[in-house]
Design an enzyme around this catalytic site. Structure first.
Site, short mmCIF file in Angstrom:
data_model
loop_
_atom_site.label_atom_id
_atom_site.label_comp_id
_atom_site.label_asym_id
_atom_site.label_seq_id
_atom_site.Cartn_x
_atom_site.Cartn_y
_atom_site.Cartn_z
N GLU A 30 0.84 -1.20 0.00
CA GLU A 30 0.00 0.00 0.00
C GLU A 30 0.87 1.25 0.00
O GLU A 30 0.39 2.36 0.21
CB GLU A 30 -0.96 0.00 1.19
CG GLU A 30 -0.30 -0.14 2.55
CD GLU A 30 -1.24 0.18 3.69
OE1 GLU A 30 -1.76 1.31 3.70
OE2 GLU A 30 -1.43 -0.68 4.56
N CYS A 63 -3.24 -3.49 4.58
CA CYS A 63 -2.24 -4.51 4.93
C CYS A 63 -2.57 -5.88 4.36
O CYS A 63 -1.89 -6.86 4.67
CB CYS A 63 -2.10 -4.62 6.44
SG CYS A 63 -1.77 -3.05 7.23
N SER A 100 -9.83 1.22 14.67
CA SER A 100 -9.12 0.20 13.88
C SER A 100 -8.88 -1.07 14.71
O SER A 100 -8.94 -2.18 14.18
CB SER A 100 -7.80 0.75 13.32
OG SER A 100 -6.82 0.87 14.33
N HIS A 104 -1.27 -10.69 11.79
CA HIS A 104 -0.85 -9.37 11.35
C HIS A 104 -0.54 -8.58 12.62
O HIS A 104 -1.36 -8.54 13.54
CB HIS A 104 -1.95 -8.70 10.54
CG HIS A 104 -1.71 -7.24 10.33
ND1 HIS A 104 -0.64 -6.78 9.60
CD2 HIS A 104 -2.35 -6.14 10.79
CE1 HIS A 104 -0.66 -5.46 9.60
NE2 HIS A 104 -1.67 -5.04 10.32
N ASN A 116 5.55 -2.06 12.28
CA ASN A 116 4.57 -2.53 11.30
C ASN A 116 5.14 -2.43 9.88
O ASN A 116 5.62 -1.37 9.48
CB ASN A 116 3.31 -1.66 11.42
CG ASN A 116 2.09 -2.31 10.81
OD1 ASN A 116 2.21 -3.32 10.13
ND2 ASN A 116 0.93 -1.73 11.06
N SER A 125 -7.00 -2.94 6.82
CA SER A 125 -8.05 -1.98 7.16
C SER A 125 -8.97 -1.77 5.96
O SER A 125 -8.63 -2.03 4.82
CB SER A 125 -7.43 -0.66 7.59
OG SER A 125 -6.82 -0.83 8.85
N1 CAA Z 1 3.22 1.89 30.57
C1 CAA Z 1 2.57 0.79 30.17
N2 CAA Z 1 1.44 0.82 29.40
C2 CAA Z 1 0.99 2.03 29.00
C3 CAA Z 1 1.61 3.23 29.40
C4 CAA Z 1 2.77 3.13 30.22
N3 CAA Z 1 3.43 4.20 30.61
N4 CAA Z 1 0.92 4.25 28.85
C5 CAA Z 1 -0.10 3.71 28.15
N5 CAA Z 1 -0.06 2.36 28.25
C6 CAA Z 1 -0.93 1.39 27.60
C7 CAA Z 1 -2.41 1.73 27.61
O1 CAA Z 1 -3.02 1.33 28.83
C8 CAA Z 1 -2.89 0.91 26.43
O2 CAA Z 1 -2.97 -0.45 26.82
P1 CAA Z 1 -4.17 -1.43 26.33
O3 CAA Z 1 -4.05 -1.53 24.85
O4 CAA Z 1 -3.90 -2.71 27.01
O5 CAA Z 1 -5.43 -0.76 26.74
C9 CAA Z 1 -1.72 1.02 25.44
O6 CAA Z 1 -0.59 1.41 26.22
C10 CAA Z 1 -1.91 2.04 24.35
O7 CAA Z 1 -2.23 3.28 24.97
P2 CAA Z 1 -3.34 4.23 24.35
O8 CAA Z 1 -4.54 3.43 23.97
O9 CAA Z 1 -3.51 5.40 25.24
O10 CAA Z 1 -2.54 4.68 23.05
P3 CAA Z 1 -2.91 5.77 22.00
O11 CAA Z 1 -4.36 5.99 21.94
O12 CAA Z 1 -2.06 6.96 22.23
O13 CAA Z 1 -2.40 5.08 20.62
C11 CAA Z 1 -2.92 3.43 18.95
C12 CAA Z 1 -2.44 3.69 20.37
C13 CAA Z 1 -4.40 3.78 18.84
C14 CAA Z 1 -2.73 1.96 18.62
C15 CAA Z 1 -2.10 4.32 17.96
O14 CAA Z 1 -0.75 3.97 18.04
C16 CAA Z 1 -2.56 4.19 16.52
O15 CAA Z 1 -3.51 4.84 16.10
N6 CAA Z 1 -1.85 3.35 15.68
C17 CAA Z 1 -2.18 3.16 14.27
C18 CAA Z 1 -3.36 2.26 14.06
C19 CAA Z 1 -3.07 0.81 14.33
O16 CAA Z 1 -1.96 0.36 14.38
N7 CAA Z 1 -4.16 0.02 14.50
C20 CAA Z 1 -4.05 -1.39 14.71
C21 CAA Z 1 -5.27 -2.13 14.20
S1 CAA Z 1 -5.53 -1.73 12.47
C22 CAA Z 1 -4.40 -2.68 11.64
O17 CAA Z 1 -3.90 -3.64 12.17
C23 CAA Z 1 -4.01 -2.24 10.26
C24 CAA Z 1 -2.68 -1.59 10.34
O18 CAA Z 1 -1.68 -2.26 10.28
C25 CAA Z 1 -2.62 -0.14 10.51
#
Ligand code: CAA
Length: 491
Positions: free
Chosen positions: A111, A145, A238, A276, A354, A388
């Site tokens: 992609e 992906c 996502s 994945h 990733n 996605s």
């Molecule tokens: N120590 C330990 N853990 C911590 C921490 C710390 N200091 N601070 C936060 N965490 C934990 C949180 O509790 C959370 O844990 P859980 O998942 O167990 O609930 C985790 O870290 C992530 O924290 P947040 O949810 O607050 O993180 P965020 O909202 O800032 O961002 C994300 C996380 C949404 C994945 C972001 O990185 C993102 O948007 N990534 C891109 C999208 C993606 O990868 N999606 C995956 C599914 S889609 C897919 O698979 C297709 C693809 O490849 C893109």
């Protein structure tokens, strides 16, 4: 090789049909069609996730424990998807001693587009010119992906069912440069590409008849801004979509498994479960989620004797996958299986981040690099692919032959050890550079060629008509001038 199928074509029409059908049946029943070779490529430069935590000013552990990522591969303006595909594909052909004449199908899943029309595969066709083989089916497959998995399905179909199949193997090249704009998603980027040699009599055989797919229309991650490398992403949506798609694909997989094997499938029947992997934590959650899905089906199974009654009746929708306590309970329940059946597949994804379409196949390469061929014999490897948008498939590979020659084994560890660590500031500057320059024409990339692995192709110049010219860093010890010349003369 001229196959028996081609011989059939000189017979009279009704006989041709019967003969071809008969050959197809033999082909379907007798051959283990699957993966015969794997080549992994990733950029040499990386940033440590702990450095990024400090640089981004987030709480310590957010990326390393919260996302369960250790490092992220990235690359300068010297590499694009085409140069990476050239490197990986050429290495696969060389390291597996495949003659370019013996490839009948080639497809790229990616992609990371540098062209909305011309496929990356078409650029790889330069490598065939010396062989004179232009009869190579396949073009690129695109859906977030999922493109690599779609390409693999097409390759298997080409071998299994196409009457044009003449005994030559297929190759799928799958990977991406995953970069996000500054913000929460950026630490979940990465880069890497995998090339797979696919054909009959493979040690990793595709298990026919059990594959489960789940597809829906969602806007969780998409790339509508055509002049940007970045996705528009709703991160938490996502994750929900990923888990919902996993449930759908698993359900269909189970129904098909029961039909084919006359037995109910449950998670413990998979010797290894590969996913994945956008980041390690989601894989941990996914494995727990599959155990929960088994529980919904058979709550009385002794495996679930310790599960509190309150999770009964939550179903398989948002009420369940959005329930943190539920997911944590099942994470604990499957902890030891997770360590032995999933963790060996995480090495590359946790180090590279990733690689989008490459990610699932990085999981496979990781597993093969950590387990001996003897340990893997007759094992079932379940593979979950998520793209996605959404497109998802759960399929199985069965280990039916020697894997020691197909995997990169020690070379994965060796290559990881040869990487160069960069600071979070250098990483940020590099992404800024890509952002400013990736659409330019009449442009000479400025990234340091010395930072590339020996043998890597790189972007030398983009001319006024946006035509990209590639060169190759000399291979260590054996400088491959002939190959360089060939590429340069055709660029
Ligand atoms: N120590 C330990 N853990 C911590 C921490 C710390 N200091 N601070 C936060 N965490 C934990 C949180 O509790 C959370 O844990 P859980 O998942 O167990 O609930 C985790 O870290 C992530 O924290 P947040 O949810 O607050 O993180 P965020 O909202 O800032 O961002 C994300 C996380 C949404 C994945 C972001 O990185 C993102 O948007 N990534 C891109 C999208 C993606 O990868 N999606 C995956 C599914 S889609 C897919 O698979 C297709 C693809 O490849 C893109």
């Amino acid at each position: 090789m001229l196959s028996a199928i081609n011989h059939c074509r000189v017979l009279t029409a009704p006989v041709v049909t019967q003969q071809v059908r008969a050959m197809s049946t033999i082909r379907k029943n007798e051959r283990n069609i699957g993966i015969k070779g794997i080549e992994v490529y990733f950029p040499r430069t990386y940033v440590a996730q702990s450095d990024l935590e400090a640089y981004d000013g987030v709480s310590a552990g957010k990326y390393t424990k919260g996302l369960e990522q250790q490092a992220m591969a990235f690359t300068s303006d010297r590499e694009d998807i085409t140069s990476m595909a050239l490197t990986s594909f050429t290495n696969l052909m060389r390291n597996n001693d495949v003659d370019y004449k013996d490839v009948g199908f080639l497809s790229v899943g990616t992609e990371t587009l540098v062209d909305k029309s011309k496929s990356t595969k078409s650029v790889l066709m330069q490598q065939f010119s010396e062989s004179g083989n232009y009869d190579v089916q396949g073009v690129d497959s695109i859906n977030a992906c999922y493109g690599g998995t779609a390409a693999i399905m097409n390759a298997i179909n080409y071998i299994e069912t196409s009457d044009d199949y003449d005994g030559r193997d297929a190759v799928v090249v799958t990977g991406d440069i995953a970069v996000y704009e500054k913000g929460a998603a950026r630490p979940s980027g990465g880069a890497g590409i995998v090339s797979l040699l696919i054909g009959p009599n493979a040690p990793l055989a595709y298990d026919r008849g059990v594959t489960g797919t789940h597809m829906e229309h969602v806007h969780d991650f998409y790339k509508p801004v055509l002049n940007s490398e970045y996705a528009v992403v709703d991160g938490h949506l996502s994750i929900d979509c990923y888990l919902r798609a996993l449930a759908g694909a698993y359900n269909t997989y189970k129904q098909r498994y029961a039909r084919v094997h006359g037995d109910n499938f449950s998670l413990d029947k998979a010797d290894y479960s590969l996913f994945h992997c956008p980041f390690g934590k989601l894989v941990r959650t996914s494995y727990a989620w599959l155990a929960y899905l088994d529980y919904v089906e058979r709550p009385a199974d002794p495996r679930f004797s310790g599960v509190p009654d309150k999770f009964m009746g939550l179903g398989i929708g948002a009420e369940a996958y959005g329930n943190k306590e539920l997911l944590l309970t099942f994470r604990d329940l499957v902890k030891s299986d997770y360590e032995s059946k999933v963790v060996p597949s995480l090495l590359l994804n946790q180090q590279l981040g990733n690689s989008y379409t490459g990610s699932l196949y990085m999981s496979l390469a990781s597993l093969l690099s950590q387990k001996s061929s003897a340990e893997l014999q007759q094992k079932r490897i379940n593979m979950f692919s998520y793209g996605s948008g959404m497109a998802a498939t759960l399929f199985s590979l069965k280990v039916v032959g020697d894997t020691s020659k197909i995997a990169m084994n020690d070379r994965v560890h060796e290559k990881l050890a040869q990487r160069v660590q960069m600071s979070a500031q250098e990483f940020t500057d590099t992404l800024d550079l890509r952002e400013r320059t990736h659409n330019l024409n009449d442009y000479t990339p400025v990234g340091d060629i010395g930072m590339l692995f020996p043998g890597s192709y790189y972007n030398e110049y983009i001319d006024s008509k946006y035509r990209r010219q590639y060169k190759q860093v000399p291979l260590q010890g054996t400088v491959d001038y002939a190959e360089n010349e060939k590429i340069l003369s055709q660029a």
